[in-house]
Write an enzyme that holds these catalytic residues in place. Sequence first.
Site, PDB file in Angstrom:
ATOM      1  N   CYS A 167       2.498  -0.211 -38.628  1.00  0.00           N
ATOM      2  CA  CYS A 167       2.632   0.226 -37.226  1.00  0.00           C
ATOM      3  C   CYS A 167       1.387  -0.067 -36.393  1.00  0.00           C
ATOM      4  O   CYS A 167       1.413  -0.061 -35.179  1.00  0.00           O
ATOM      5  CB  CYS A 167       2.973   1.705 -37.155  1.00  0.00           C
ATOM      6  SG  CYS A 167       1.584   2.794 -37.551  1.00  0.00           S
TER       7      CYS A 167
ATOM      8  N   CYS B  42       0.839  -1.206   0.000  1.00  0.00           N
ATOM      9  CA  CYS B  42       0.000   0.000   0.000  1.00  0.00           C
ATOM     10  C   CYS B  42       0.872   1.253   0.000  1.00  0.00           C
ATOM     11  O   CYS B  42       1.762   1.400   0.835  1.00  0.00           O
ATOM     12  CB  CYS B  42      -0.943  -0.019   1.194  1.00  0.00           C
ATOM     13  SG  CYS B  42      -2.335  -1.116   0.895  1.00  0.00           S
TER      14      CYS B  42
ATOM     15  N   ASN C 233       0.049  -4.522  -6.064  1.00  0.00           N
ATOM     16  CA  ASN C 233      -0.746  -3.645  -5.229  1.00  0.00           C
ATOM     17  C   ASN C 233      -0.955  -2.363  -6.043  1.00  0.00           C
ATOM     18  O   ASN C 233      -0.668  -2.330  -7.231  1.00  0.00           O
ATOM     19  CB  ASN C 233      -0.030  -3.380  -3.902  1.00  0.00           C
ATOM     20  CG  ASN C 233      -1.032  -3.080  -2.786  1.00  0.00           C
ATOM     21  OD1 ASN C 233      -1.897  -2.218  -2.951  1.00  0.00           O
ATOM     22  ND2 ASN C 233      -0.927  -3.770  -1.676  1.00  0.00           N
TER      23      ASN C 233
HETATM   24  C1  LIG Z   1     -10.314   0.729  -1.629  1.00  0.00           C
HETATM   25  C2  LIG Z   1      -9.171  -0.220  -1.731  1.00  0.00           C
HETATM   26  C3  LIG Z   1      -8.573  -0.683  -0.593  1.00  0.00           C
HETATM   27  C4  LIG Z   1      -7.516  -1.566  -0.660  1.00  0.00           C
HETATM   28  N1  LIG Z   1      -6.962  -2.051   0.476  1.00  0.00           N
HETATM   29  C5  LIG Z   1      -5.958  -2.946   0.422  1.00  0.00           C
HETATM   30  C6  LIG Z   1      -5.447  -3.538   1.596  1.00  0.00           C
HETATM   31  O1  LIG Z   1      -5.904  -3.282   2.705  1.00  0.00           O
HETATM   32  N2  LIG Z   1      -4.440  -4.431   1.461  1.00  0.00           N
HETATM   33  C7  LIG Z   1      -3.912  -4.775   0.258  1.00  0.00           C
HETATM   34  O2  LIG Z   1      -2.989  -5.592   0.198  1.00  0.00           O
HETATM   35  N3  LIG Z   1      -4.391  -4.234  -0.888  1.00  0.00           N
HETATM   36  C8  LIG Z   1      -5.400  -3.337  -0.831  1.00  0.00           C
HETATM   37  N4  LIG Z   1      -5.933  -2.832  -1.987  1.00  0.00           N
HETATM   38  C9  LIG Z   1      -5.336  -3.241  -3.279  1.00  0.00           C
HETATM   39  C10 LIG Z   1      -6.055  -4.430  -3.890  1.00  0.00           C
HETATM   40  O3  LIG Z   1      -5.949  -5.581  -3.096  1.00  0.00           O
HETATM   41  C11 LIG Z   1      -5.465  -4.778  -5.294  1.00  0.00           C
HETATM   42  O4  LIG Z   1      -4.094  -5.079  -5.155  1.00  0.00           O
HETATM   43  C12 LIG Z   1      -5.603  -3.629  -6.280  1.00  0.00           C
HETATM   44  O5  LIG Z   1      -6.835  -2.995  -6.117  1.00  0.00           O
HETATM   45  C13 LIG Z   1      -5.467  -4.105  -7.720  1.00  0.00           C
HETATM   46  O6  LIG Z   1      -6.505  -4.980  -8.101  1.00  0.00           O
HETATM   47  P1  LIG Z   1      -7.787  -4.476  -8.984  1.00  0.00           P
HETATM   48  O7  LIG Z   1      -7.253  -3.793 -10.180  1.00  0.00           O
HETATM   49  O8  LIG Z   1      -8.566  -5.719  -9.249  1.00  0.00           O
HETATM   50  O9  LIG Z   1      -8.535  -3.515  -8.109  1.00  0.00           O
HETATM   51  C14 LIG Z   1      -7.010  -1.964  -1.932  1.00  0.00           C
HETATM   52  C15 LIG Z   1      -7.627  -1.495  -3.089  1.00  0.00           C
HETATM   53  C16 LIG Z   1      -8.701  -0.642  -3.000  1.00  0.00           C
HETATM   54  C17 LIG Z   1      -9.375  -0.167  -4.251  1.00  0.00           C
END
Ligand SMILES: Cc1cc2nc3c(=O)[nH]c(=O)nc-3n(C[C@H](O)[C@H](O)[C@H](O)COP(=O)(O)O)c2cc1C
Length: 434
Positions: free
Chosen positions: A383, A139, A204
Amino acid sequence: MADLTTDFLGIKSPNPFWLASAPPTDKEYNVRRAFEAGWGGVVWKTLGGEGPPVVNVNGPRYGVIYGADRRVLGINNIELITDRDLYTNLEEIKRVKADYPDRAIIVSIMVPCEEEAWKAILPLVEDTGADGIELNFGCPHGMAERGMGSAVGQVPEYIEMVTRWCKQYYSKPVIVKLTPNITDIRQPAAAAMRGGADAVSLINTINSITSVNLDTMSPEPSIDGKGTHGGYCGPAVKPIAMSMVSEIARNPETAGLPISGIGGVTTWRDAAEYITLGCGNVQVCTAAMTYGFKIVQEMISGLSQWMDEKGHTSIQDFMGAAVPNTTDWQYLNLNFIAKAQINQDDCISCGRCYAACEDTSHQAISMSEDRTFTVIDEECVACNLCVDVCPVENCITMVELEPGTIDPRTGKVVEKDYANWTTHPNNPSATAAE
Ligand SMILES: Cc1cc2nc3c(=O)[nH]c(=O)nc-3n(C[C@H](O)[C@H](O)[C@H](O)COP(=O)(O)O)c2cc1C
């Protein structure tokens, strides 16, 4: 019928679709509903250590980038890890795992980069009966400023050290979740492997500011007139995530390291693509937040149907199939020659291909007075820009020139033996091999 079950690090799940650690997995109520909807597993929203939970902002947490049809392309968030009590979360995890033994439950953890902090939380998590842990080294906001999250994920030595502690104090699989906010993703992945990680998961979220309010002069989302960078995710990040996944999958140093693919997975096709790049499963956040839990049913039926069509009986059948075809630029075959071809029956005479090619590329499309657009083979370098900007799918296609024919642009015969390129003096790999 295709078998969608997966065995990731010995953790079985009925399909490769797991919910990523985020709001969809923050509590028992959500996770039960997710399992009822059909998700194969979840990574529980990141737990912090003992003591008072973190406090989130009480204003907008998300910034969004929309497509022209207001479809969500990317979400930026400034949310922290779970703001619920550690013991409440642990009890809920234990209950849900007991009721859903066939689904995967992984617990995401983020505590300070001190051995005592990890040593304290790991037995508590082990006691829940969850199938494994995911170390949140990713994060990029809020927690990084406190020396956690991406602040750890950006220092390979820390990754290795913490992973080692986890392997020492926890008996089940340890997945290291990587931050994309780094120059060379192979380094943290290799560090995780050295520390004994059973797998890596990525990506992440990506550091981002989605918009600035030009009246208040504050980045959005704005909390009382001030904004901060957040973490970007959703369909927009999928290309970045897949490139990082492929870098790890084809790096000899991390060969064989299992990967859980995350970033923009919205359809069965996205999942299939990640799996071909070497992932054992995928994790989903934005798609569930945008469309609800039942989207997994479309993912399951779509993947199953495609596998049947292709004759794949298991996920293992096509896992990593695209890795050998992912290479460095110098290994691309420069003897391969194609030309754009416009299907006049489909053309709506909008002229986008002409404008793009004439103004910014190779002046390889002509326009007649009646707005008929024709490719000039003598100028076309294939291209693909005309294909990319054409609003009619498959109206313009790239057609490969047959070996033995003359390329109208160079006047040379198209080489039969494409492999010749590997010994061409302009090929850096040929020089390197000397
Ligand atoms: C609102 C929100 C909160 C998140 N909180 C966490 C978290 O607490 N821990 C974590 O490892 N990733 C967290 N993530 C990241 C997600 O687990 C994930 O890695 C990221 O959203 C990419 O996946 P996606 O494109 O499917 O959303 C969060 C993402 C969002 C949108």
